[in-house]
Design a protein around this motif. Structure first.
Motif, PDB file in Angstrom:
ATOM      1  N   GLU A 220       0.899  88.310 126.364  1.00 22.29           N
ATOM      2  CA  GLU A 220      -0.055  87.559 125.539  1.00 22.29           C
ATOM      3  C   GLU A 220       0.358  86.098 125.418  1.00 22.29           C
ATOM      4  OE1 GLU A 220      -1.702  91.040 122.529  1.00 22.29           O
ATOM      5  OE2 GLU A 220       0.287  90.161 122.159  1.00 22.29           O
ATOM      6  N   VAL A 221       1.655  85.839 125.400  1.00 21.34           N
ATOM      7  CA  VAL A 221       2.141  84.458 125.397  1.00 21.34           C
ATOM      8  C   VAL A 221       1.622  83.724 126.629  1.00 21.34           C
ATOM      9  CG1 VAL A 221       4.198  83.014 125.691  1.00 21.34           C
ATOM     10  CG2 VAL A 221       4.205  84.865 124.004  1.00 21.34           C
ATOM     11  N   ARG A 222       1.708  84.377 127.793  1.00 26.97           N
ATOM     12  CA  ARG A 222       1.238  83.745 129.031  1.00 26.97           C
ATOM     13  C   ARG A 222      -0.262  83.511 129.016  1.00 26.97           C
ATOM     14  NH1 ARG A 222       4.676  88.109 132.449  1.00 26.97           N
ATOM     15  NH2 ARG A 222       6.749  87.140 132.275  1.00 26.97           N
ATOM     16  N   GLU A 223      -1.004  84.391 128.351  1.00 29.69           N
ATOM     17  CA  GLU A 223      -2.459  84.257 128.293  1.00 29.69           C
ATOM     18  C   GLU A 223      -2.896  83.158 127.330  1.00 29.69           C
ATOM     19  OE1 GLU A 223      -3.808  88.051 127.054  1.00 29.69           O
ATOM     20  OE2 GLU A 223      -3.374  89.058 128.979  1.00 29.69           O
ATOM     21  N   ARG A 224      -2.190  83.006 126.221  1.00 26.57           N
ATOM     22  CA  ARG A 224      -2.648  82.138 125.141  1.00 26.57           C
ATOM     23  C   ARG A 224      -2.037  80.732 125.153  1.00 26.57           C
ATOM     24  NH1 ARG A 224      -3.005  86.129 119.817  1.00 26.57           N
ATOM     25  NH2 ARG A 224      -4.044  87.868 120.864  1.00 26.57           N
ATOM     26  N   ALA A 226      -0.198  77.210 126.886  1.00 22.98           N
ATOM     27  CA  ALA A 226      -0.147  76.381 128.091  1.00 22.98           C
ATOM     28  C   ALA A 226       1.002  76.878 128.952  1.00 22.98           C
ATOM     29  CB  ALA A 226       0.063  74.923 127.709  1.00 22.98           C
ATOM     30  N   ASP A 227       0.909  76.661 130.253  1.00 24.16           N
ATOM     31  CA  ASP A 227       1.924  77.210 131.150  1.00 24.16           C
ATOM     32  C   ASP A 227       3.321  76.718 130.814  1.00 24.16           C
ATOM     33  OD1 ASP A 227       1.440  74.622 131.943  1.00 24.16           O
ATOM     34  OD2 ASP A 227       1.152  75.086 134.062  1.00 24.16           O
ATOM     35  N   PHE A 228       3.459  75.427 130.459  1.00 26.30           N
ATOM     36  CA  PHE A 228       4.791  74.906 130.153  1.00 26.30           C
ATOM     37  C   PHE A 228       5.320  75.475 128.842  1.00 26.30           C
ATOM     38  CE2 PHE A 228       1.656  71.798 128.682  1.00 26.30           C
ATOM     39  CZ  PHE A 228       2.022  71.584 127.367  1.00 26.30           C
ATOM     40  N   THR A 229       4.421  75.786 127.901  1.00 27.93           N
ATOM     41  CA  THR A 229       4.851  76.410 126.650  1.00 27.93           C
ATOM     42  C   THR A 229       5.316  77.843 126.896  1.00 27.93           C
ATOM     43  OG1 THR A 229       3.286  75.054 125.385  1.00 27.93           O
ATOM     44  CG2 THR A 229       4.145  77.020 124.304  1.00 27.93           C
ATOM     45  N   ALA A 230       4.563  78.570 127.711  1.00 24.22           N
ATOM     46  CA  ALA A 230       4.956  79.937 128.042  1.00 24.22           C
ATOM     47  C   ALA A 230       6.314  79.955 128.733  1.00 24.22           C
ATOM     48  CB  ALA A 230       3.893  80.590 128.919  1.00 24.22           C
ATOM     49  N   ARG A 231       6.533  79.007 129.651  1.00 21.13           N
ATOM     50  CA  ARG A 231       7.831  78.942 130.324  1.00 21.13           C
ATOM     51  C   ARG A 231       8.944  78.643 129.330  1.00 21.13           C
ATOM     52  NH1 ARG A 231       4.833  75.950 134.270  1.00 21.13           N
ATOM     53  NH2 ARG A 231       5.685  74.007 133.447  1.00 21.13           N
ATOM     54  N   ARG A 232       8.679  77.749 128.381  1.00 23.49           N
ATOM     55  CA  ARG A 232       9.684  77.412 127.377  1.00 23.49           C
ATOM     56  C   ARG A 232      10.051  78.643 126.551  1.00 23.49           C
ATOM     57  NH1 ARG A 232       6.978  74.192 123.621  1.00 23.49           N
ATOM     58  NH2 ARG A 232       6.918  72.648 125.281  1.00 23.49           N
ATOM     59  N   ILE A 233       9.037  79.392 126.122  1.00 19.85           N
ATOM     60  CA  ILE A 233       9.287  80.576 125.294  1.00 19.85           C
ATOM     61  C   ILE A 233      10.088  81.619 126.074  1.00 19.85           C
ATOM     62  CG2 ILE A 233       8.165  82.514 124.120  1.00 19.85           C
ATOM     63  CD1 ILE A 233       5.891  80.547 123.395  1.00 19.85           C
ATOM     64  N   GLU A 234       9.720  81.831 127.328  1.00 18.46           N
ATOM     65  CA  GLU A 234      10.450  82.815 128.127  1.00 18.46           C
ATOM     66  C   GLU A 234      11.892  82.372 128.374  1.00 18.46           C
ATOM     67  OE1 GLU A 234       8.354  84.965 131.325  1.00 18.46           O
ATOM     68  OE2 GLU A 234       6.650  83.641 130.905  1.00 18.46           O
ATOM     69  N   SER A 235      12.100  81.071 128.569  1.00 21.51           N
ATOM     70  CA  SER A 235      13.461  80.567 128.755  1.00 21.51           C
ATOM     71  C   SER A 235      14.280  80.735 127.480  1.00 21.51           C
ATOM     72  CB  SER A 235      13.434  79.091 129.159  1.00 21.51           C
ATOM     73  OG  SER A 235      12.835  78.910 130.427  1.00 21.51           O
ATOM     74  N   ALA A 236      13.649  80.469 126.329  1.00 20.72           N
ATOM     75  CA  ALA A 236      14.348  80.624 125.052  1.00 20.72           C
ATOM     76  C   ALA A 236      14.705  82.089 124.812  1.00 20.72           C
ATOM     77  CB  ALA A 236      13.477  80.099 123.914  1.00 20.72           C
ATOM     78  N   LEU A 237      13.778  82.996 125.104  1.00 24.27           N
ATOM     79  CA  LEU A 237      14.053  84.423 124.942  1.00 24.27           C
ATOM     80  C   LEU A 237      15.200  84.870 125.835  1.00 24.27           C
ATOM     81  CD1 LEU A 237      10.403  85.841 124.802  1.00 24.27           C
ATOM     82  CD2 LEU A 237      12.084  85.889 122.936  1.00 24.27           C
ATOM     83  N   ALA A 238      15.215  84.357 127.059  1.00 26.38           N
ATOM     84  CA  ALA A 238      16.262  84.743 128.005  1.00 26.38           C
ATOM     85  C   ALA A 238      17.626  84.245 127.560  1.00 26.38           C
ATOM     86  CB  ALA A 238      15.927  84.196 129.388  1.00 26.38           C
ATOM     87  N   ASN A 239      17.657  83.178 126.766  1.00 20.56           N
ATOM     88  CA  ASN A 239      18.930  82.599 126.357  1.00 20.56           C
ATOM     89  C   ASN A 239      19.459  83.181 125.058  1.00 20.56           C
ATOM     90  OD1 ASN A 239      20.901  80.572 127.174  1.00 20.56           O
ATOM     91  ND2 ASN A 239      20.402  79.576 125.242  1.00 20.56           N
ATOM     92  N   LEU A 240      18.647  83.952 124.343  1.00 20.81           N
ATOM     93  CA  LEU A 240      19.093  84.559 123.088  1.00 20.81           C
ATOM     94  C   LEU A 240      20.323  85.430 123.324  1.00 20.81           C
ATOM     95  CD1 LEU A 240      15.738  85.641 121.403  1.00 20.81           C
ATOM     96  CD2 LEU A 240      17.368  83.960 120.516  1.00 20.81           C
ATOM     97  N   GLY A 241      21.274  85.306 122.416  1.00 20.48           N
ATOM     98  CA  GLY A 241      22.457  86.154 122.495  1.00 20.48           C
ATOM     99  C   GLY A 241      23.519  85.696 123.462  1.00 20.48           C
TER     100      GLY A 241
END
Length: 252
Positions: A220-224, A226-241
């Motif tokens: 849903e993040v990718r759908e809703r 902008a592409d650069f925002t979705a990439r930022r969120i996925e990068s942040a999630l990948a860096n957690l922990g």
């Protein structure tokens, strides 16, 4: 070839405007600024943005850069001019405070945006539907002048969603290039922690900016977003922990 000249003209009560020829020594310009401040509260210069030599002369003559005045009429044509000025109350240049203030006036400044990465127990991310653009985004906003980015994101979440939450560590620094009228900026994403999905029941939306807020899956993040925002969120999630802060450019 004409001799170098400096001209000082009173343009309003307490305000002098200075100009100089291209070959004028900086020491002469500086002396003229100091002399003008004996009778004026402010001395200013309007400099062509394309004239780097004149901008250097203005700076090293003790004039602080204040901004760009757009559409000034010169010889009948509208042009832009960089405004430099010095006040009689400014700290002397031979004092550390005065020299630092001079440097601070022209060194580059970059906009900062702070955002919070909030998740529910299922790993979904809290997104906000904003009133001023179609794309959804993480909660957060622009860091005010002199404000800590970490304090800023807590303030923004409280103002926009009515949630007072602890702000965790920085998980991502994302550089955003200049785009569609915006200058470039740094987006700092802080860990907002994991919460029960029912936290959305406590949200009090700031109607001027927030239409809705809800937890969304990565799909849903990718759908809703902008592409650069979705990439930022996925990068942040990948860096957690990981115990460190990652760096990306437009989420890459």
């Amino acid at each position: 070839m004409t001799d170098p000249t400096t001209s000082v003209t009173t343009v309003a009560e307490g305000i002098a405007r200075i100009s100089w020829s291209p070959d004028e020594p900086i020491d002469v310009i500086r002396h003229s600024v100091v002399a003008a401040l004996l009778d004026h509260a402010r001395v200013e210069a309007l400099v062509d943005p394309g004239d780097e030599s004149a901008q250097r002369a203005a700076t090293w003559s003790g004039l602080r850069r204040e901004g760009v005045m757009r559409g000034v009429t010169v010889d009948g044509d509208p042009v832009d001019r960089v405004v430099y000025a010095r006040l009689a109350t400014d700290a002397p240049l031979n004092e550390p405070e005065g020299f630092r203030a001079l440097l601070n006036s022209f060194l580059p400044r970059k906009r900062a945006i702070s955002q919070m990465l909030l998740r529910d127990r299922d790993g979904r991310v809290l997104l906000c539907q904003l009133t001023y653009k179609q794309d959804w985004d993480l909660p957060g906003g622009v860091v005010e002048v002199g404000e800590s980015p970490q304090l800023a994101v807590g303030r923004e979440v409280e103002e926009e969603l009515g949630l007072t939450l602890p702000v965790g560590p920085l998980v991502l620094t994302d550089w955003l290039p200049a785009w569609s009228g915006w200058d470039d900026a740094l987006c700092l994403v802080f860990d907002g922690g994991e919460h029960d999905a029912s936290i959305t029941d406590s949200i009090v939306k700031q109607a001027r900016e927030i239409r809705s807020a809800e937890f969304c899956t990565v799909e849903e993040v990718r759908e809703r977003c902008a592409d650069f925002t979705a990439r930022r969120i996925e990068s942040a999630l990948a860096n957690l922990g990981t115990g460190r802060s990652a760096y990306t450019e437009s989420g890459r």
